[in-house]
Design a protein around this motif. Structure first.
Motif, PDB file in Angstrom:
ATOM      1  N   ARG A 296       0.837  -1.211   0.000  1.00 19.31           N
ATOM      2  CA  ARG A 296       0.000   0.000   0.000  1.00 19.31           C
ATOM      3  C   ARG A 296       0.869   1.257   0.000  1.00 19.31           C
ATOM      4  NH1 ARG A 296      -5.361   0.970   1.413  1.00 19.31           N
ATOM      5  NH2 ARG A 296      -5.605  -1.230   1.957  1.00 19.31           N
ATOM      6  N   LEU A 297       1.894   1.293   0.841  1.00 19.47           N
ATOM      7  CA  LEU A 297       2.772   2.464   0.899  1.00 19.47           C
ATOM      8  C   LEU A 297       3.521   2.654  -0.417  1.00 19.47           C
ATOM      9  CD1 LEU A 297       4.237   2.131   4.518  1.00 19.47           C
ATOM     10  CD2 LEU A 297       2.560   3.800   3.696  1.00 19.47           C
ATOM     11  N   THR A 298       3.959   1.531  -1.002  1.00 15.93           N
ATOM     12  CA  THR A 298       4.660   1.608  -2.286  1.00 15.93           C
ATOM     13  C   THR A 298       3.741   2.149  -3.373  1.00 15.93           C
ATOM     14  OG1 THR A 298       6.054  -0.270  -1.668  1.00 15.93           O
ATOM     15  CG2 THR A 298       5.920   0.274  -4.010  1.00 15.93           C
ATOM     16  N   ALA A 299       2.513   1.666  -3.416  1.00 15.50           N
ATOM     17  CA  ALA A 299       1.559   2.120  -4.431  1.00 15.50           C
ATOM     18  C   ALA A 299       1.251   3.600  -4.262  1.00 15.50           C
ATOM     19  CB  ALA A 299       0.285   1.292  -4.337  1.00 15.50           C
ATOM     20  N   GLU A 300       1.048   4.039  -3.039  1.00 18.59           N
ATOM     21  CA  GLU A 300       0.745   5.463  -2.794  1.00 18.59           C
ATOM     22  C   GLU A 300       1.896   6.342  -3.270  1.00 18.59           C
ATOM     23  OE1 GLU A 300       0.012   5.544   1.368  1.00 18.59           O
ATOM     24  OE2 GLU A 300      -2.096   4.926   1.200  1.00 18.59           O
ATOM     25  N   ARG A 301       3.118   5.916  -2.987  1.00 21.97           N
ATOM     26  CA  ARG A 301       4.285   6.713  -3.378  1.00 21.97           C
ATOM     27  C   ARG A 301       4.427   6.787  -4.896  1.00 21.97           C
ATOM     28  NH1 ARG A 301       7.890   3.703  -1.345  1.00 21.97           N
ATOM     29  NH2 ARG A 301       8.549   2.698  -3.285  1.00 21.97           N
ATOM     30  N   GLU A 302       4.298   5.652  -5.585  1.00 27.87           N
ATOM     31  CA  GLU A 302       4.497   5.636  -7.035  1.00 27.87           C
ATOM     32  C   GLU A 302       3.354   6.311  -7.784  1.00 27.87           C
ATOM     33  OE1 GLU A 302       7.230   4.859  -8.368  1.00 27.87           O
ATOM     34  OE2 GLU A 302       8.147   4.054  -6.546  1.00 27.87           O
ATOM     35  N   LEU A 303       2.138   6.219  -7.241  1.00 25.63           N
ATOM     36  CA  LEU A 303       0.995   6.837  -7.923  1.00 25.63           C
ATOM     37  C   LEU A 303       1.084   8.354  -7.940  1.00 25.63           C
ATOM     38  CD1 LEU A 303      -1.949   4.567  -6.711  1.00 25.63           C
ATOM     39  CD2 LEU A 303      -1.188   4.876  -9.070  1.00 25.63           C
ATOM     40  N   MET A 304       1.876   8.920  -7.069  1.00 25.13           N
ATOM     41  CA  MET A 304       2.047  10.372  -7.071  1.00 25.13           C
ATOM     42  C   MET A 304       2.670  10.846  -8.376  1.00 25.13           C
ATOM     43  SD  MET A 304       3.280  11.021  -3.135  1.00 25.13           S
ATOM     44  CE  MET A 304       3.361  12.793  -3.353  1.00 25.13           C
ATOM     45  N   SER A 305       3.490   9.984  -8.997  1.00 23.87           N
ATOM     46  CA  SER A 305       4.107  10.362 -10.274  1.00 23.87           C
ATOM     47  C   SER A 305       3.526   9.583 -11.453  1.00 23.87           C
ATOM     48  CB  SER A 305       5.621  10.127 -10.211  1.00 23.87           C
ATOM     49  OG  SER A 305       5.895   8.764  -9.912  1.00 23.87           O
TER      50      SER A 305
END
Length: 735
Positions: A296-305
């Motif tokens: 979940r944390l990885t997805a949130e971070r990557e979805l920002m870009s």
């Protein structure tokens, strides 16, 4: 201890040496003239050489026996190690003093004979439900272990697959269903461009979705085909290190390298990244390291870009692995040979035997371009058209608790008398047919309209040509049961998809009942179609009748006007027939009466079976303007409109004869009014005689068994309805 393969090599060399020495000794003793024509030599020297050779042979034999004992001891030890140590598997790469690598003899844990293997699949919708059947067939074909399928489904796939597996009754196969709707809140916040939609993200949630006591699972896409025993893949879990939790095959395209087109920006990945069509998950370890929070944390971070995923869960899995490479165990590429666009899968195999799993991961599926696509397509079609009944194989030596249904069925079969002349009829009625509901897309939801009517019919492959004509005559919902083999089901699928008429209809439900046995299970088919109708009322007909134009609307109006929802009644639609394959279909009752007078139409079966429809009173119908009631008479078998909760058809009647007669008798016994509709009609179209009617006409044993079944039906009616059923038995005897 010597490695098994080295021992075997030594045995081979020793055996070859022994054979050579014996052959040489034979030639020297008895065939010296062949080697040395003069046969010159001292006699004592000759015997001395012979004794030396004999001694050498004995020495080789002793060494051979020693090697065999070592091999036997080594194999026994390996088996003990396999049973006691399940954490270490496969060959170890060892470096010798010269720096060269060779394969050492590591402990190898094989899958135990009756070990239960767990497989998880996400499946949603009608098309995916068809695809998963082919995947399951390929697994069952090769498997030697009990299996537990964990299916994450929407409501459509659950209804289809639950019915399919219950009717399939494959021994040592367990099925668990999980509601995909419960998982949607965990992933619905992730924008996804992939054609799989929200369901393409659900593999991320398996640590939460699957039971907490399940420690490991193989996760598969529905477009997978197995070419080997899945136990081989399960055994790979034993190769994981203490830190590895996910097993994946490297992606076989350049997608994650970002060079497929200008400005192509994929999600971060380790090298080429990994494909998630085949995944090995150590669930226990994943839960322990906080997998849910990690992805979940990885997805949130990557979805920002990145803003959205392009390849659904695969993008997020790769982003996590990029951040924590130690989590992944890289599977050999043959465990996921990917047939996508721009694939490099050809580098993965050189022989057919190298292939283990084929993955049709292109949106084009079987139409994908590949150098060896014909071979892959043929392998896929083998399982697509494979007779699923043949996969009901027992796993000998593995205990399997029979289901309640299979236990009752087995008991009923054991009670049959094989010397009974009607044994085949009785056995046919007990067959548990595989049923695949809603084989094609069906977008007609359960109707809340109290007056809606579904046309009910059944057919086999030889009546397929009637479908388009019926769809043109009947605009309302249709529920059809088709009796087909696995191969015929695929022919039907291609036919329906290629037909402009059928492909444009979304309110026709096709339910496949797979062939088994020697008789046509006509009433079982009718019941399948009837039970899966979505409307309050049903029109019980046969596939070779064309309803009059506008009959659907007329019946709906009649249901309201005659208050059918509040009364026990059956509306009779008068049946007619033509002997002409090409017919100008009557557009009204007046036109039909005119055609009757001219002899181009007839009342149905008036010349061969008049008692079947004579009680309809066609003479009265010609001039009737309002519905009229008729009384039941022996062998009456009209086509009727009733509420969907009407009695089911009696499934003891298979093949030809009494299948509709018994149903109308049941309606009468339950005090249904029989009302003839004055402005409704249907026309039977000519066709070749069915196989079952041909057997009825030429076989006296067939007719005798039908008579026996009729008598037993009368007895059951008497037990069920008491004195009220006596009239049926009396009428039968008076004929």
């Amino acid at each position: 201890m010597l490695c098994p393969w080295r021992v075997k090599l030594k045995i081979l060399l020793a055996t070859v040496t022994l054979v050579f020495l014996i052959s040489w000794l034979y030639l020297f003793m008895d065939g010296c003239s062949l080697m040395f024509p003069p046969c010159i030599g001292d006699q004592s020297s000759h015997y001395f050489d012979r004794e030396a050779l004999v001694s050498q042979v004995r020495k080789v034999e002793e060494e051979n026996q020693l090697l065999r004992r070592q091999l036997s001891h080594s194999q026994a030890k390996d088996e003990v190690m396999a049973e006691t140590d399940s954490n270490q598997q496969g060959a170890q790469v060892v470096e010798d003093q010269d720096g060269r690598n060779y394969t050492g003899c590591a402990k190898q844990r094989m899958v135990q004979k009756c070990e239960l293997l767990h497989v998880a699949i996400v499946c949603a919708g009608y098309n995916a439900s068809r695809d998963v059947v082919t995947l399951v067939k390929s697994i069952l074909f090769h498997r030697k272990n009990p299996l537990h399928f964990h299916l994450i489904t929407d409501s459509v796939a659950r209804q289809i697959l639950q019915t399919l597996f219950q009717s399939w009754m494959v021994p040592s196969v367990h099925i668990s269903f999980y509601d995909a709707d419960d998982l949607k809140p965990d992933i619905s916040w992730i924008p996804n461009k992939h054609y799989s939609g929200i369901y393409g993200l659900m593999k991320l949630t398996l640590t939460k979705a699957l039971p907490s006591n399940l420690s490991k699972v193989i996760v598969l896409d529905t477009d997978i085909t197995f070419a080997t025993d899945i136990a081989e893949l399960w055994a790979v879990f034993g190769k994981f290190s203490d830190k590895q939790v996910i097993g994946l095959v490297e992606n076989q395209s350049d997608w994650y390298l970002g060079n497929l087109w200008k400005n192509h920006k994929p999600w971060p990945a380790l090298g080429r990244g990994f494909n998630t069509g085949v995944i090995l998950l150590l669930l226990e370890r994943l839960r322990r390291i906080g997998w849910e929070q990690m992805w979940r944390l990885t997805a949130e971070r990557e979805l920002m870009s990145m803003l959205s995923t392009s390849l659904a869960d695969q993008d997020i899995f790769n982003a996590v692995i990029k951040q924590s490479p130690a989590l992944v165990y890289q599977l050999p590429c043959f465990w996921n040979v990917q047939l996508s666009d721009h694939t490099r899968s050809e580098q993965c195999y050189t022989e057919v035997s190298d292939l283990k799993v084929i993955h049709w991961n292109s949106p084009k599926k079987l139409r994908v371009k590949n150098k060896h696509v014909e071979f892959f397509r043929n392998l896929y079609l083998t399982f697509l058209e494979y007779d699923g009944n043949l996969l009901r194989r027992e796993l000998f030596g593995c205990a399997s608790l029979p289901s309640l249904t299979s236990g009752q069925l087995q008991q009923a079969l054991e009670e049959l008398d094989e010397d009974d002349p009607c044994y085949d009829f009785r056995r046919q009625s007990l067959i548990q047919h595989r049923v695949h509901l809603f084989f094609l897309q069906y977008d007609f939801p359960a109707s809340t309209d109290a007056a809606d009517v579904t046309l009910i019919a059944q057919l086999s492959m030889d009546r397929l040509q009637m479908l388009e004509a019926i769809c043109k005559h009947w605009t309302g919902p249709i529920s059809l049961a088709l009796y087909l083999s696995d191969a015929e089901a695929q022919q039907f699928l291609r036919y329906a998809q290629a037909s402009e008429v059928l492909s444009n209809r979304r309110n026709v439900a096709y339910h496949i009942v797979y062939k088994e046995g020697q008789f046509y299970p006509v009433n079982f088919l009718r019941n399948v179609a009837l039970k899966n109708a979505q409307t309050s009322h049903v029109f019980l007909t046969d596939i070779d009748f064309l309803p009059m134009y506008g009959l659907y609307d007329y019946l709906r109006t009649s249901v309201v006007q005659l208050e059918l929802p509040e009364r026990k009644a059956a509306f009779i639609v008068p049946a007619f027939e033509t002997l002409h394959y090409r017919l100008t279909f009557p557009k009204s009752k007046a036109e039909l009466v005119s055609m009757l007078d001219m002899g181009s139409l007839y009342t149905f079966r008036y010349h061969v079976w008049p008692q079947g429809h004579a009680p309809t009173d066609y003479a009265k119908w010609r001039t009737a303007t309002v519905p009229y009631q008729v009384e039941w008479q022996p062998h009456f078998e009209p086509y009727v409109v009733v509420r969907r909760d009407c009695p089911l058809y009696d499934q003891r009647f298979v093949g030809f004869g009494w299948n509709k007669v018994s149903h109308i008798m049941e309606l009468d016994a339950q005090e249904y009014e029989l009302l003839v509709l004055p402005n409704a009609f249907m026309v039977h179209m000519p066709h070749a005689p069915s196989f079952d009617i041909s057997k009825f006409r030429r076989s006296s044993a067939y007719r005798d068994c039908l008579k026996t079944l009729r008598e037993e039906f009368h007895q059951d009616m008497s037990r069920k309805y008491g004195a009220a059923a006596l009239k049926y038995l009396t009428a039968e005897r008076n004929l």
